[in-house]
Motif scaffolding. Structure first.
Motif, PDB file in Angstrom:
ATOM      1  N   LYS A  71      79.225  66.763  -8.615  1.00 48.89           N
ATOM      2  CA  LYS A  71      80.285  65.542  -8.374  1.00 48.89           C
ATOM      3  C   LYS A  71      79.966  64.393  -9.739  1.00 48.89           C
ATOM      4  O   LYS A  71      79.963  63.606 -10.494  1.00 48.89           O
ATOM      5  N   ILE A  72      78.368  64.356  -9.673  1.00 45.24           N
ATOM      6  CA  ILE A  72      77.507  63.633 -10.498  1.00 45.24           C
ATOM      7  C   ILE A  72      77.816  64.164 -12.195  1.00 45.24           C
ATOM      8  O   ILE A  72      77.814  63.398 -12.703  1.00 45.24           O
ATOM      9  N   LYS A  73      77.550  65.648 -12.039  1.00 45.23           N
ATOM     10  CA  LYS A  73      78.297  66.252 -13.472  1.00 45.23           C
ATOM     11  C   LYS A  73      79.430  66.381 -13.965  1.00 45.23           C
ATOM     12  O   LYS A  73      79.958  65.475 -14.872  1.00 45.23           O
ATOM     13  N   ALA A  74      80.614  65.806 -13.260  1.00 41.74           N
ATOM     14  CA  ALA A  74      81.764  65.608 -14.076  1.00 41.74           C
ATOM     15  C   ALA A  74      81.738  64.203 -13.576  1.00 41.74           C
ATOM     16  O   ALA A  74      82.340  64.191 -14.781  1.00 41.74           O
ATOM     17  N   ASN A  75      81.286  63.315 -13.380  1.00 47.57           N
ATOM     18  CA  ASN A  75      81.196  61.779 -13.977  1.00 47.57           C
ATOM     19  C   ASN A  75      79.909  61.502 -14.623  1.00 47.57           C
ATOM     20  O   ASN A  75      79.480  60.406 -13.085  1.00 47.57           O
ATOM     21  N   ASN A 191      83.424  48.552  -1.474  1.00 50.79           N
ATOM     22  CA  ASN A 191      82.363  48.790  -2.948  1.00 50.79           C
ATOM     23  C   ASN A 191      81.962  49.730  -3.482  1.00 50.79           C
ATOM     24  O   ASN A 191      81.624  49.639  -4.459  1.00 50.79           O
ATOM     25  N   TYR A 192      81.830  50.647  -2.874  1.00 49.79           N
ATOM     26  CA  TYR A 192      81.539  52.436  -3.483  1.00 49.79           C
ATOM     27  C   TYR A 192      82.456  53.219  -3.165  1.00 49.79           C
ATOM     28  O   TYR A 192      83.666  53.577  -2.200  1.00 49.79           O
ATOM     29  N   ASP A 193      81.971  53.940  -4.432  1.00 48.60           N
ATOM     30  CA  ASP A 193      83.483  55.179  -4.241  1.00 48.60           C
ATOM     31  C   ASP A 193      82.031  56.546  -3.615  1.00 48.60           C
ATOM     32  O   ASP A 193      81.405  56.668  -3.554  1.00 48.60           O
ATOM     33  N   VAL A 194      83.706  56.610  -2.774  1.00 47.52           N
ATOM     34  CA  VAL A 194      82.309  57.554  -1.100  1.00 47.52           C
ATOM     35  C   VAL A 194      82.693  59.433  -1.658  1.00 47.52           C
ATOM     36  O   VAL A 194      83.959  59.135  -1.366  1.00 47.52           O
ATOM     37  N   ILE A 195      81.749  60.153  -2.152  1.00 41.57           N
ATOM     38  CA  ILE A 195      81.833  60.853  -2.170  1.00 41.57           C
ATOM     39  C   ILE A 195      81.586  61.863  -1.411  1.00 41.57           C
ATOM     40  O   ILE A 195      82.546  63.269  -1.500  1.00 41.57           O
ATOM     41  N   LEU A 196      81.303  61.666  -0.548  1.00 37.84           N
ATOM     42  CA  LEU A 196      80.874  63.041   0.923  1.00 37.84           C
ATOM     43  C   LEU A 196      81.024  62.436   1.948  1.00 37.84           C
ATOM     44  O   LEU A 196      80.172  60.927   2.257  1.00 37.84           O
ATOM     45  N   TYR A 197      81.555  62.574   3.163  1.00 40.77           N
ATOM     46  CA  TYR A 197      81.015  62.656   4.623  1.00 40.77           C
ATOM     47  C   TYR A 197      80.132  63.449   4.993  1.00 40.77           C
ATOM     48  O   TYR A 197      81.027  65.243   5.085  1.00 40.77           O
ATOM     49  N   VAL A 198      79.183  63.185   6.043  1.00 39.07           N
ATOM     50  CA  VAL A 198      78.868  64.375   6.810  1.00 39.07           C
ATOM     51  C   VAL A 198      79.254  63.894   7.863  1.00 39.07           C
ATOM     52  O   VAL A 198      78.417  62.282   8.754  1.00 39.07           O
ATOM     53  N   GLY A 199      79.488  65.013   8.958  1.00 38.66           N
ATOM     54  CA  GLY A 199      79.145  64.616  10.058  1.00 38.66           C
ATOM     55  C   GLY A 199      79.134  65.946  11.274  1.00 38.66           C
ATOM     56  O   GLY A 199      79.324  67.352  11.248  1.00 38.66           O
ATOM     57  N   ASP A 200      79.314  65.838  12.919  1.00 42.75           N
ATOM     58  CA  ASP A 200      79.206  66.970  13.652  1.00 42.75           C
ATOM     59  C   ASP A 200      80.646  66.973  14.199  1.00 42.75           C
ATOM     60  O   ASP A 200      80.483  67.617  15.076  1.00 42.75           O
ATOM     61  N   ASN A 201      81.565  65.834  13.582  1.00 43.30           N
ATOM     62  CA  ASN A 201      83.068  65.289  14.979  1.00 43.30           C
ATOM     63  C   ASN A 201      83.264  65.010  14.294  1.00 43.30           C
ATOM     64  O   ASN A 201      83.480  64.290  12.780  1.00 43.30           O
ATOM     65  N   LEU A 202      84.953  65.745  14.230  1.00 50.46           N
ATOM     66  CA  LEU A 202      86.018  65.758  13.095  1.00 50.46           C
ATOM     67  C   LEU A 202      86.169  63.900  13.008  1.00 50.46           C
ATOM     68  O   LEU A 202      86.643  63.762  11.838  1.00 50.46           O
ATOM     69  N   ALA A 203      86.010  63.132  13.584  1.00 50.00           N
ATOM     70  CA  ALA A 203      86.408  61.827  13.787  1.00 50.00           C
ATOM     71  C   ALA A 203      85.158  61.231  13.439  1.00 50.00           C
ATOM     72  O   ALA A 203      85.851  60.229  12.321  1.00 50.00           O
ATOM     73  N   ASP A 204      84.325  61.853  12.477  1.00 51.09           N
ATOM     74  CA  ASP A 204      83.822  61.268  11.407  1.00 51.09           C
ATOM     75  C   ASP A 204      84.261  61.366  10.032  1.00 51.09           C
ATOM     76  O   ASP A 204      83.690  60.349   9.265  1.00 51.09           O
ATOM     77  N   PHE A 205      84.858  62.045   9.798  1.00 52.32           N
ATOM     78  CA  PHE A 205      85.593  61.759   9.186  1.00 52.32           C
ATOM     79  C   PHE A 205      87.120  61.240   8.819  1.00 52.32           C
ATOM     80  O   PHE A 205      87.418  60.471   7.650  1.00 52.32           O
ATOM     81  N   LYS A 225      92.003  71.377   5.789  1.00 47.65           N
ATOM     82  CA  LYS A 225      91.711  72.808   5.575  1.00 47.65           C
ATOM     83  C   LYS A 225      90.934  72.725   4.132  1.00 47.65           C
ATOM     84  O   LYS A 225      89.541  72.741   4.275  1.00 47.65           O
ATOM     85  N   ASP A 226      91.274  72.286   3.049  1.00 45.89           N
ATOM     86  CA  ASP A 226      90.808  71.619   1.583  1.00 45.89           C
ATOM     87  C   ASP A 226      89.306  71.371   1.411  1.00 45.89           C
ATOM     88  O   ASP A 226      88.863  71.456   0.444  1.00 45.89           O
ATOM     89  N   SER A 227      89.745  70.342   2.928  1.00 43.98           N
ATOM     90  CA  SER A 227      88.483  69.300   2.557  1.00 43.98           C
ATOM     91  C   SER A 227      87.464  69.177   3.311  1.00 43.98           C
ATOM     92  O   SER A 227      85.961  68.540   2.868  1.00 43.98           O
ATOM     93  N   PHE A 228      87.653  70.355   3.671  1.00 50.08           N
ATOM     94  CA  PHE A 228      86.271  70.912   4.577  1.00 50.08           C
ATOM     95  C   PHE A 228      85.292  72.119   3.444  1.00 50.08           C
ATOM     96  O   PHE A 228      85.717  72.440   2.308  1.00 50.08           O
ATOM     97  N   GLY A 229      83.590  71.072   3.090  1.00 55.91           N
ATOM     98  CA  GLY A 229      83.414  72.434   2.214  1.00 55.91           C
ATOM     99  C   GLY A 229      83.579  71.016   0.589  1.00 55.91           C
ATOM    100  O   GLY A 229      82.845  72.190  -0.250  1.00 55.91           O
ATOM    101  N   SER A 230      84.048  70.004   0.537  1.00 56.90           N
ATOM    102  CA  SER A 230      84.553  70.127  -0.690  1.00 56.90           C
ATOM    103  C   SER A 230      83.950  68.457  -0.532  1.00 56.90           C
ATOM    104  O   SER A 230      83.729  68.347  -1.603  1.00 56.90           O
ATOM    105  N   ILE A 231      84.447  67.899   0.677  1.00 59.20           N
ATOM    106  CA  ILE A 231      83.939  66.163   1.012  1.00 59.20           C
ATOM    107  C   ILE A 231      83.539  66.238   2.010  1.00 59.20           C
ATOM    108  O   ILE A 231      82.917  64.761   2.939  1.00 59.20           O
ATOM    109  N   TYR A 232      84.310  66.990   2.807  1.00 60.24           N
ATOM    110  CA  TYR A 232      83.664  66.591   4.186  1.00 60.24           C
ATOM    111  C   TYR A 232      82.525  68.013   4.702  1.00 60.24           C
ATOM    112  O   TYR A 232      82.092  69.573   4.317  1.00 60.24           O
ATOM    113  N   ILE A 233      80.971  68.014   5.170  1.00 66.96           N
ATOM    114  CA  ILE A 233      80.225  68.888   5.111  1.00 66.96           C
ATOM    115  C   ILE A 233      80.079  68.362   6.897  1.00 66.96           C
ATOM    116  O   ILE A 233      79.514  67.140   7.625  1.00 66.96           O
ATOM    117  N   VAL A 234      80.709  69.642   7.904  1.00 71.97           N
ATOM    118  CA  VAL A 234      80.974  69.762   9.047  1.00 71.97           C
ATOM    119  C   VAL A 234      79.324  70.057   9.964  1.00 71.97           C
ATOM    120  O   VAL A 234      78.858  71.024   9.104  1.00 71.97           O
TER     121      VAL A 234
END
Length: 267
Positions: A71-75, A191-205, A225-234
């Motif tokens: 994401k840093i490389k892309a922008n 105020n921020y562009d959130v590029i990634l969410y990390v959690g152990d519970n899907l409600a963290d996303f 399903k496409d969000s896991f491994g791209s913006i969500y890390i479980v």
């Protein structure tokens, strides 16, 4: 006649005392009833003793690092980038507390705040390296947790002890009145562009997983399903979570052992 009446009064009073004693003893036994949490043993041992658990955590955080780089490389000129993360079983390991539920036979939330006040939780494998790496790239870290406000000071102390970045009262955001994290996530996104969410519970996303049925949670995971491994890390957590609450329809005042058994899929 008076003697007979006196004896009858004494007998009645004795019966009242006996009933009262029986009720008191019953209440005392109920109050001191030990809880059998043996169903947690394998999940706790998996987290504490298996190399596989460590490997999955490293795998998750290695992937998180790749996503940050992409994401840093892309922008490369992007500003105000942020990562939102959960704390418990995502950043800090609370398996010693879970183990105490088994050994000492009590039930959450008993002694939970006693545990968090110690500020002695160890980091989840890979978490410390990742969040410091992200911070080194100019990314701000927000820790959104459902720990209560009165646990905030000890939580920050725990994170600081371990050298996690942004361990302060601004970036550690505790629960106020509701378990949903959406309001707090939205506040960060103002105020921020959130590029990634990390959690152990899907409600963290997002809230599509919060207090919903097992079937609905499965459907939501499929749709996202496409969000896991791209913006969500479980991160793995077999000890507790929204997944368990959904099995009981969010009602723990029933025979949970029977429900767990009834949900097993056999051949």
């Amino acid at each position: 006649m008076k003697t007979r009446q006196f004896l009858m009064i004494i007998a009645a009073m004795s019966s009242i005392v006996l009933v009262s004693c029986k009720q008191t003893n019953t209440t005392t036994k109920e109050a001191n009833k030990e809880v059998n949490n043996d169903h947690l043993i394998m999940a706790i041992l998996y987290q504490q003793r298996s190399a596989e658990y460590e490997a999955m955590c490293y795998q998750s955080y290695n992937l998180a690092k790749q996503i940050v780089d992409q994401k840093i490389k892309a922008n490369p000129k992007a500003k105000n980038l942020a990562v939102i993360t959960d704390i418990d079983e995502t950043v800090l390991d609370n398996s010693p507390y879970e183990a105490s539920l088994v050994i000492k036979k009590y039930i959450f939330p008993d002694k939970w705040k006693e545990w968090t006040s110690l500020a002695n939780a160890k980091p989840i494998p890979g978490s410390l390296d990742f969040f410091n790496y992200a911070a080194s790239k100019g990314i701000t870290i927000f820790y959104i947790t459902n720990r209560d406000t009165d646990e905030k000071k000890a939580t920050i102390e725990n994170l600081k002890k371990l050298n996690f970045p942004f361990a302060d009262s601004v970036h550690v955001i505790t629960r106020d009145s509701i378990s949903s994290k959406e309001i707090r996530r939205n506040k960060v996104r103002e105020n921020y562009d959130v590029i990634l969410y990390v959690g152990d519970n899907l409600a963290d996303f997002n809230d599509s997983y919060l207090k919903t049925s097992m079937d609905y949670r499965h459907q939501a995971a499929l749709e996202q399903k496409d969000s896991f491994g791209s913006i969500y890390i479980v991160l793995p957590n077999a000890m507790y979570g929204e997944w368990e609450s959904a099995m009981y329809d969010y009602n723990y005042n029933q025979n949970t052992d029977s429900i767990r058994r009834s949900l097993l899929i056999t051949f």
